[in-house]
Write a protein that holds these residues in place. Structure first.
Motif, PDB file in Angstrom:
ATOM      1  N   GLY A  41      53.158  38.514  45.497  1.00  0.00           N
ATOM      2  CA  GLY A  41      54.176  37.769  45.583  1.00  0.00           C
ATOM      3  C   GLY A  41      54.791  37.669  44.292  1.00  0.00           C
ATOM      4  O   GLY A  41      54.457  38.353  43.379  1.00  0.00           O
ATOM      5  N   PRO A  42      55.757  36.920  43.927  1.00  0.00           N
ATOM      6  CA  PRO A  42      56.562  36.737  42.748  1.00  0.00           C
ATOM      7  C   PRO A  42      55.343  36.299  41.560  1.00  0.00           C
ATOM      8  O   PRO A  42      54.634  35.514  41.915  1.00  0.00           O
ATOM      9  N   SER A  43      55.915  36.673  40.522  1.00  0.00           N
ATOM     10  CA  SER A  43      55.066  36.049  39.135  1.00  0.00           C
ATOM     11  C   SER A  43      55.113  34.983  38.688  1.00  0.00           C
ATOM     12  O   SER A  43      54.570  34.169  38.202  1.00  0.00           O
ATOM     13  N   ASP A  44      56.604  34.762  38.435  1.00  0.00           N
ATOM     14  CA  ASP A  44      57.099  33.541  37.679  1.00  0.00           C
ATOM     15  C   ASP A  44      56.714  32.318  37.995  1.00  0.00           C
ATOM     16  O   ASP A  44      56.719  31.304  37.095  1.00  0.00           O
ATOM     17  N   ARG A  45      56.473  32.063  39.222  1.00  0.00           N
ATOM     18  CA  ARG A  45      56.297  30.866  39.594  1.00  0.00           C
ATOM     19  C   ARG A  45      54.563  30.683  40.370  1.00  0.00           C
ATOM     20  O   ARG A  45      54.462  29.440  40.971  1.00  0.00           O
ATOM     21  N   ASN A  46      53.789  31.506  39.940  1.00  0.00           N
ATOM     22  CA  ASN A  46      52.666  31.701  40.601  1.00  0.00           C
ATOM     23  C   ASN A  46      51.702  31.988  39.785  1.00  0.00           C
ATOM     24  O   ASN A  46      51.870  32.991  38.922  1.00  0.00           O
ATOM     25  N   LEU A  47      50.586  31.074  39.775  1.00  0.00           N
ATOM     26  CA  LEU A  47      49.150  31.361  38.927  1.00  0.00           C
ATOM     27  C   LEU A  47      48.709  32.723  39.095  1.00  0.00           C
ATOM     28  O   LEU A  47      48.326  33.509  38.402  1.00  0.00           O
ATOM     29  N   SER A  48      48.919  32.973  40.606  1.00  0.00           N
ATOM     30  CA  SER A  48      48.388  34.323  40.782  1.00  0.00           C
ATOM     31  C   SER A  48      49.544  35.105  41.792  1.00  0.00           C
ATOM     32  O   SER A  48      49.909  34.289  42.441  1.00  0.00           O
ATOM     33  N   ASN A  49      49.551  36.236  41.281  1.00  0.00           N
ATOM     34  CA  ASN A  49      50.801  36.887  42.111  1.00  0.00           C
ATOM     35  C   ASN A  49      50.164  37.807  43.023  1.00  0.00           C
ATOM     36  O   ASN A  49      51.004  38.845  43.656  1.00  0.00           O
ATOM     37  N   VAL A  50      48.880  38.099  43.090  1.00  0.00           N
ATOM     38  CA  VAL A  50      48.066  39.256  43.907  1.00  0.00           C
ATOM     39  C   VAL A  50      46.796  38.825  44.059  1.00  0.00           C
ATOM     40  O   VAL A  50      46.073  38.341  43.243  1.00  0.00           O
ATOM     41  N   SER A  51      46.210  39.163  45.232  1.00  0.00           N
ATOM     42  CA  SER A  51      44.923  39.008  45.588  1.00  0.00           C
ATOM     43  C   SER A  51      44.457  39.943  46.662  1.00  0.00           C
ATOM     44  O   SER A  51      45.254  40.572  47.539  1.00  0.00           O
ATOM     45  N   ALA A  52      43.151  40.680  46.822  1.00  0.00           N
ATOM     46  CA  ALA A  52      42.759  41.423  47.652  1.00  0.00           C
ATOM     47  C   ALA A  52      41.253  41.282  47.955  1.00  0.00           C
ATOM     48  O   ALA A  52      40.491  40.654  47.191  1.00  0.00           O
ATOM     49  N   GLU A  53      40.726  41.789  49.205  1.00  0.00           N
ATOM     50  CA  GLU A  53      39.538  41.631  49.625  1.00  0.00           C
ATOM     51  C   GLU A  53      38.961  42.985  50.501  1.00  0.00           C
ATOM     52  O   GLU A  53      40.096  43.446  51.229  1.00  0.00           O
ATOM     53  N   ALA A  54      37.995  43.330  50.299  1.00  0.00           N
ATOM     54  CA  ALA A  54      37.394  44.324  50.978  1.00  0.00           C
ATOM     55  C   ALA A  54      36.000  44.607  51.030  1.00  0.00           C
ATOM     56  O   ALA A  54      35.394  43.864  50.374  1.00  0.00           O
ATOM     57  N   GLY A  55      35.625  45.350  52.177  1.00  0.00           N
ATOM     58  CA  GLY A  55      33.898  45.463  52.436  1.00  0.00           C
ATOM     59  C   GLY A  55      33.685  45.991  53.663  1.00  0.00           C
ATOM     60  O   GLY A  55      34.273  46.667  54.389  1.00  0.00           O
ATOM     61  N   MET A  56      32.374  45.882  53.846  1.00  0.00           N
ATOM     62  CA  MET A  56      31.863  46.754  55.154  1.00  0.00           C
ATOM     63  C   MET A  56      30.967  45.468  55.743  1.00  0.00           C
ATOM     64  O   MET A  56      30.186  44.810  54.899  1.00  0.00           O
ATOM     65  N   SER A  57      30.690  45.709  57.084  1.00  0.00           N
ATOM     66  CA  SER A  57      29.965  44.762  57.879  1.00  0.00           C
ATOM     67  C   SER A  57      29.223  45.622  58.688  1.00  0.00           C
ATOM     68  O   SER A  57      29.894  46.748  59.788  1.00  0.00           O
ATOM     69  N   TRP A  58      27.681  45.652  58.550  1.00  0.00           N
ATOM     70  CA  TRP A  58      26.896  46.659  59.397  1.00  0.00           C
ATOM     71  C   TRP A  58      25.944  45.983  60.397  1.00  0.00           C
ATOM     72  O   TRP A  58      25.205  45.078  59.918  1.00  0.00           O
ATOM     73  N   ARG A  59      26.411  45.914  61.854  1.00  0.00           N
ATOM     74  CA  ARG A  59      25.548  45.259  63.010  1.00  0.00           C
ATOM     75  C   ARG A  59      24.461  45.978  63.456  1.00  0.00           C
ATOM     76  O   ARG A  59      24.697  46.994  63.477  1.00  0.00           O
ATOM     77  N   GLY A  60      23.343  45.434  63.466  1.00  0.00           N
ATOM     78  CA  GLY A  60      22.071  46.073  63.679  1.00  0.00           C
ATOM     79  C   GLY A  60      21.553  46.974  62.842  1.00  0.00           C
ATOM     80  O   GLY A  60      21.314  48.258  63.249  1.00  0.00           O
ATOM     81  N   PRO A  61      21.256  46.791  61.362  1.00  0.00           N
ATOM     82  CA  PRO A  61      21.071  47.832  60.686  1.00  0.00           C
ATOM     83  C   PRO A  61      19.668  48.039  60.708  1.00  0.00           C
ATOM     84  O   PRO A  61      19.370  49.448  60.099  1.00  0.00           O
ATOM     85  N   PHE A  62      18.700  47.357  61.226  1.00  0.00           N
ATOM     86  CA  PHE A  62      17.251  47.566  61.117  1.00  0.00           C
ATOM     87  C   PHE A  62      16.750  47.465  62.426  1.00  0.00           C
ATOM     88  O   PHE A  62      16.902  46.466  63.252  1.00  0.00           O
ATOM     89  N   GLY A  63      15.739  48.511  63.091  1.00  0.00           N
ATOM     90  CA  GLY A  63      15.019  48.623  64.012  1.00  0.00           C
ATOM     91  C   GLY A  63      15.589  47.866  65.233  1.00  0.00           C
ATOM     92  O   GLY A  63      16.498  47.978  65.613  1.00  0.00           O
ATOM     93  N   ASP A  64      14.705  46.591  65.839  1.00  0.00           N
ATOM     94  CA  ASP A  64      14.950  45.793  67.004  1.00  0.00           C
ATOM     95  C   ASP A  64      16.028  44.667  66.687  1.00  0.00           C
ATOM     96  O   ASP A  64      16.277  43.891  67.630  1.00  0.00           O
ATOM     97  N   ARG A  65      16.396  44.528  65.434  1.00  0.00           N
ATOM     98  CA  ARG A  65      17.363  43.459  64.994  1.00  0.00           C
ATOM     99  C   ARG A  65      18.817  43.797  65.207  1.00  0.00           C
ATOM    100  O   ARG A  65      19.496  43.695  64.460  1.00  0.00           O
ATOM    101  N   LYS A  66      18.907  43.971  66.601  1.00  0.00           N
ATOM    102  CA  LYS A  66      20.323  44.512  66.810  1.00  0.00           C
ATOM    103  C   LYS A  66      21.455  43.464  66.563  1.00  0.00           C
ATOM    104  O   LYS A  66      22.655  43.926  66.550  1.00  0.00           O
ATOM    105  N   ASN A  67      21.084  42.003  66.457  1.00  0.00           N
ATOM    106  CA  ASN A  67      22.298  41.125  66.098  1.00  0.00           C
ATOM    107  C   ASN A  67      22.342  40.751  64.592  1.00  0.00           C
ATOM    108  O   ASN A  67      23.191  39.938  64.364  1.00  0.00           O
ATOM    109  N   ASP A  68      21.393  41.420  63.914  1.00  0.00           N
ATOM    110  CA  ASP A  68      21.485  41.025  62.616  1.00  0.00           C
ATOM    111  C   ASP A  68      22.726  41.913  61.989  1.00  0.00           C
ATOM    112  O   ASP A  68      23.218  42.828  62.219  1.00  0.00           O
ATOM    113  N   VAL A  69      23.262  41.313  60.858  1.00  0.00           N
ATOM    114  CA  VAL A  69      24.550  41.663  60.256  1.00  0.00           C
ATOM    115  C   VAL A  69      24.404  41.856  58.738  1.00  0.00           C
ATOM    116  O   VAL A  69      24.281  40.735  58.045  1.00  0.00           O
TER     117      VAL A  69
END
Length: 398
Positions: free
Chosen positions: A281-309
């Motif tokens: 968004g615009p800079s002049d009226r905002n403390l922050s003019n940009v934000s971002a988030e990113a990542g990964m989510s792995w369901r069932g990463p280990f053995g029989d723990r299929k619902n762990d994330v």
């Protein structure tokens, strides 16, 4: 009816405002009523939710940062949140909703990002930083009306109009000004949000589904200029009027990608998803003019723990050039020793483990770079060192 208790203990091992431990907890209760079954009202549902927020949490007590360490953190109180009526029409292709709610009940969210504990993964950091009272977003809801249309199986369009400031006018903490969530303000400025969601239905997408979202918001509330006063001078100058130039609107645009990138060939419920959300968004009226988030989510990463994330994510809150120029002006006039940092960034690693149908455990690690971006806070005016926090969430479904 559903209810649950979320309790967290946090330890700030290094950096921030101070080291130490802190606690935050939240009891949530929800009630959904099918009005067709109750009274024969086809396609109608009534929904209400409320919170018992107990203890402030680590951001206020240990860091003084912008992106709250936990999405449970709020001023202690018992508070009404959602209270709305939803009407579905045309075999589910059209939905109308009116009442009280929050923007991120349906908008500005990533499905894979909801695993994470830091508040920025549940609601974009820029909107929380710049919109009045932190926007209609936990823990403050506001009256709204929303329409959602699904013209095809692949495309969904949502438009919503909210009261622009969920808290009554006045000084101090907005969460205290509407301590119980019953202000029901309908006479203030407005916040409009629109979003298009596209989920391709090809064979490849069925195996590795993707959702794309493009949206924007527009606020008619007043916003203070970050650098100039109402006479055109520098706010940082000793000769300033001390009253910021006022802008009578603000806006932002954002995009979201939720992408499944791998599915376990032996169990399609297990796999890896990635996400990305960016807003500007615009800079002049905002403390922050940009934000971002990113990542990964792995369901069932280990053995029989299929619902762990297992998840890894990064959340970035950029400080606007106008706000940073103001801080540099303060330095030039001898009123500060250092300017603001360009951003506050959070790195998070988390692991969610359902133990029983009613108990889930979630250890969490966060590394906060430039807490509060070097801006003055309750711990003083000096920039804080990077912070390393260890947390543990316990969720009990009551």
């Amino acid at each position: 009816f559903a209810a649950q208790e979320d309790s967290e203990i946090w330890a700030n091992a290094a950096g921030g405002g101070k080291t130490g431990t802190d606690y935050v907890g939240l009891t949530t209760a929800k009630l959904a009523v099918d009005l067709c079954k109750l009274a024969g009202w086809q396609g109608a549902q009534f929904f209400v939710s409320g919170y018992d927020e107990h203890a402030h949490g680590p951001s206020r007590g240990l860091l003084g940062n912008q992106q709250l360490v936990s999405d449970l953190e709020a001023a202690p109180s018992i508070k009404l949140f959602d209270l709305y009526l939803d009407q579905t029409l045309l075999d589910g292709k059209l939905s109308l909703r009116v009442g009280q709610g929050g923007v991120n009940d349906e908008l500005m969210i990533t499905s894979y990002g909801l695993l994470f504990v830091n508040s920025s993964f549940g609601f974009p950091a820029m909107t929380a930083a710049v919109l009045p009272s932190g926007a209609p977003n936990y823990p403050l809801a506001t009256p709204f009306a929303r329409i959602r249309a699904k013209p095809t199986d692949e495309l969904t369009i949502i438009a919503a109009l909210f009261n622009g400031d969920p808290a009554p006018p006045g000084p101090g903490d907005p969460q205290v000004r509407d301590r119980n969530g019953t202000a029901f303000r309908i006479d203030g400025n407005t916040l409009s949000v629109g979003e298009m969601q596209y989920a391709p239905a090809s064979h490849a997408s069925a195996n590795l589904p993707t959702t794309y979202k493009l949206g924007g918001w527009y606020s008619t509330s007043p916003f203070a200029d970050q650098r100039f006063d109402n006479a055109g001078g520098l706010l940082a100058s000793p000769a300033s009027t001390g009253t910021a130039l006022i802008h009578h609107r603000d806006w932002g645009i954002y995009g979201v990608i939720d992408q499944r990138v791998w599915s376990n060939p032996d169990d399609k419920d297990r796999g890896i998803g990635i996400f990305f959300l960016a807003m500007g968004g615009p800079s002049d009226r905002n403390l922050s003019n940009v934000s971002a988030e990113a990542g990964m989510s792995w369901r069932g990463p280990f053995g029989d723990r299929k619902n762990d994330v297992l998840g890894f994510g990064v959340a970035y809150l950029g400080i606007s050039p106008a706000a940073r120029q103001f801080s540099n002006d303060l330095v030039a006039f001898g009123r500060a020793s250092a300017g603001y940092a360009t951003s506050e960034t959070v790195l998070e690693a988390t692991y969610q483990a359902p133990i029983t149908d009613w108990l889930t455990l979630q250890p969490d690690l966060q590394y906060v770079i430039n807490p509060n971006a070097g801006m003055p806070n309750s711990f003083g005016s000096r920039p804080e060192p990077n912070a390393f926090l260890l947390g543990f969430r316990v969720t009990i479904k009551l």
